[in-house]
Design an enzyme around this catalytic site. Structure first.
Site, PDB file in Angstrom:
ATOM      1  CB  SER A 273      32.378  72.060  15.427  1.00  0.00           C
ATOM      2  OG  SER A 273      32.616  73.350  15.904  1.00  0.00           O
ATOM      3  CG  HIS A 415      32.951  76.008  11.797  1.00  0.00           C
ATOM      4  ND1 HIS A 415      34.066  75.358  12.274  1.00  0.00           N
ATOM      5  CD2 HIS A 415      31.958  75.728  12.675  1.00  0.00           C
ATOM      6  CE1 HIS A 415      33.761  74.719  13.396  1.00  0.00           C
ATOM      7  NE2 HIS A 415      32.477  74.927  13.657  1.00  0.00           N
TER       8      HIS A 415
HETATM    9  C1  GTR Z   1      31.982  77.510  18.807  1.00  0.00           C
HETATM   10  C2  GTR Z   1      33.195  77.175  19.613  1.00  0.00           C
HETATM   11  C3  GTR Z   1      34.072  76.236  18.862  1.00  0.00           C
HETATM   12  C4  GTR Z   1      33.307  75.115  18.208  1.00  0.00           C
HETATM   13  C5  GTR Z   1      31.932  75.519  17.738  1.00  0.00           C
HETATM   14  C6  GTR Z   1      30.971  74.348  17.470  1.00  0.00           C
HETATM   15  O1  GTR Z   1      31.184  78.436  19.400  1.00  0.00           O
HETATM   16  O2  GTR Z   1      33.861  78.385  19.886  1.00  0.00           O
HETATM   17  O3  GTR Z   1      35.086  75.752  19.712  1.00  0.00           O
HETATM   18  O4  GTR Z   1      33.227  74.045  19.058  1.00  0.00           O
HETATM   19  O5  GTR Z   1      31.291  76.314  18.634  1.00  0.00           O
HETATM   20  O6  GTR Z   1      31.027  73.307  18.085  1.00  0.00           O
HETATM   21  O7  GTR Z   1      30.105  74.553  16.639  1.00  0.00           O
END
Ligand code: GTR
Length: 432
Positions: A273, A415
């Site tokens: 992420s 995710h």
């Molecule tokens: C979210 C963000 C993403 C990603 C994520 C993370 O809120 O929109 O770009 O980076 O966080 O890092 O868990």
């Protein structure tokens, strides 16, 4: 062949590749778009991507020597317009202190060390703590190592109570962080993302650092973390938090180069992420990383910005204004004005192996945009002697890893960073 013809040929080859890819995309099962954001493939705007193999003066790149010059241009553009320039190298006085050694970790299979990196050598200045787990077989020959930052503190990656509970500032999290401080209850909370025993069993070491040790993840006008060691607020083209986390990763590698159990030529930098965006920028700026892995990195990571699918440049700059340099704000809703796009970031790893991974349930990160970046980096690998580095034209079916020098998979699920992802990364590392 005239110079002009070479450029046209290069442009048309790239445009044809792009056109062919657009024509063959298979939409994933469409989830409902969040308000104001697009999850509908048919609504992706038209765009023309910059060609990694055409220099700013319009000349075509056909050789490794020409790529070396183009690469300098691209790094500079990403520095000045996206992530921000960071100070070069370590600070004077940096030293490493091994603060604990657990010899019977994982029932004696591995040694665990906690190593503090004192950035200036002075105890009143910021530091970061690395957790390093090394298989016992490193006594015979140095081993490869996976290095990545973690979100919740080193004590979250494994439940062993001998790991020091992080004393650093944390983002709020129900049950595991209270008043911005880690709770005992958070021990092992991220263990599923850090399958340490499986990594050790495959013969690799693993090193991790809490990212907030380097720069706490909030918009604080750059007063804390390692920024405090440097003058004033960064200029518009100077480091945001991602570039700062990258600076810390390079200091971790400085340490690993001194540890005789680690093969410093086989250190893979990995991140999930926002930390996947970080591992890509680390690989781009520090050629000592032998292998680079981006897990579900999305916008500002592996995903093409111009697709504006899921998270957009504007959205990320609004939610997390401190991650990128201030110049990046100019591209809110103006992705086409960007002098670079993220396929060129992937290309900056060439000829080193790079792996991009997506997840079916992670449309916010634009899995297709992540795949396309990997695909569109291929021509650069080809110039450097690795033809068909990714080797497929279409995004593969879920759970079907592909690629040679450029690896890619689309995992079924949300995710996250899972054992499935790690197993693919270890297979890939074994091959390289
Ligand atoms: C979210 C963000 C993403 C990603 C994520 C993370 O809120 O929109 O770009 O980076 O966080 O890092 O868990």
């Amino acid at each position: 062949m005239t110079k002009k013809f070479a450029i046209y040929r290069r442009f048309f080859t790239f445009a044809a590749l792009l056109g062919a890819l657009i024509g063959t995309w298979q939409p994933l099962g469409l989830a409902q778009s969040p308000d104001g954001y697009n999850y509908d493939e048919s609504k992706v705007p038209e765009f023309v991507l910059p060609d990694p193999l055409i220099k700013l003066d319009g000349t075509a790149v056909n050789t490794a020597e020409q790529w070396a010059e183009r690469r300098v241009e691209l790094v500079k553009l990403f520095e000045e317009q996206v992530y921000g320039r960071a100070p070069a190298g370590a600070l004077e006085g940096m030293r490493f202190e091994t603060r604990s050694t657990i010899d019977d970790f994982l029932g004696g299979k591995a040694t665990l060390n906690e190593v503090r990196v004192w950035f200036t050598g002075k105890e009143e200045d910021p530091w970061m703590d690395m957790l390093l787990v090394v298989p016992k077989r490193a006594a015979e020959a140095p081993v490869g190592c996976f290095l990545g930052l973690n979100f919740g503190g080193n004590h979250t990656v494994h439940a062993d109570p001998r790991i020091t509970l992080s004393p650093s500032w944390m983002r709020p999290k129900e049950g595991v962080v209270k008043d911005n401080r880690a709770l005992e209850a958070g021990r092992g909370a991220s263990a599923s993302r850090w399958p340490i025993e499986a990594i050790i069993d495959r013969g690799y070491a693993v090193a991790t650092i809490y990212y907030g040790d380097i720069d706490p993840d909030f918009d604080d006008a750059f007063e804390n973390g390692v920024h405090a060691l440097f003058d004033d607020k960064p200029a518009k083209d100077e480091w945001g938090s991602i570039a700062t986390w990258v600076w810390g990763l390079s200091r971790a590698l400085d340490y690993l180069q001194t540890d005789g159990r680690i093969d410093a030529y086989r250190v893979a930098v990995l991140g999930h992420s926002r930390l996947g965006k970080t591992s890509l920028w680390a690989g781009a700026t520090d050629p000592r990383f032998g292998l680079v892995i981006s897990n579900n990195s999305g916008c500002g990571g592996a995903a093409l910005s111009r697709r504006a699918f899921g998270e957009t440049v504007k959205r990320i700059n609004t939610s997390f204004p401190h991650w990128f340099c201030d110049n990046f704000q100019a591209y809110n809703d103006e992705e086409n004005d960007l002098p670079v796009d993220q396929h060129e970031l992937i290309a900056l790893m060439a000829p080193r192996p790079v792996y991009v991974a997506s997840a079916t349930g992670d449309e916010w990160a634009d899995p297709k945009g992540e795949f396309l970046s990997a695909k569109l980096a291929e021509p650069v690998y080809e110039i450097l002697g690795h033809k068909d580095a990714l080797g497929v034209d279409q995004q593969p079916q879920p759970d079907t890893p592909v690629g040679d020098r450029i690896g890619y998979h689309l995992r079924t699920g949300k995710h996250d960073l899972t054992l499935y992802d790690w197993e693919r990364y270890m297979d890939f590392a074994d091959r390289h």
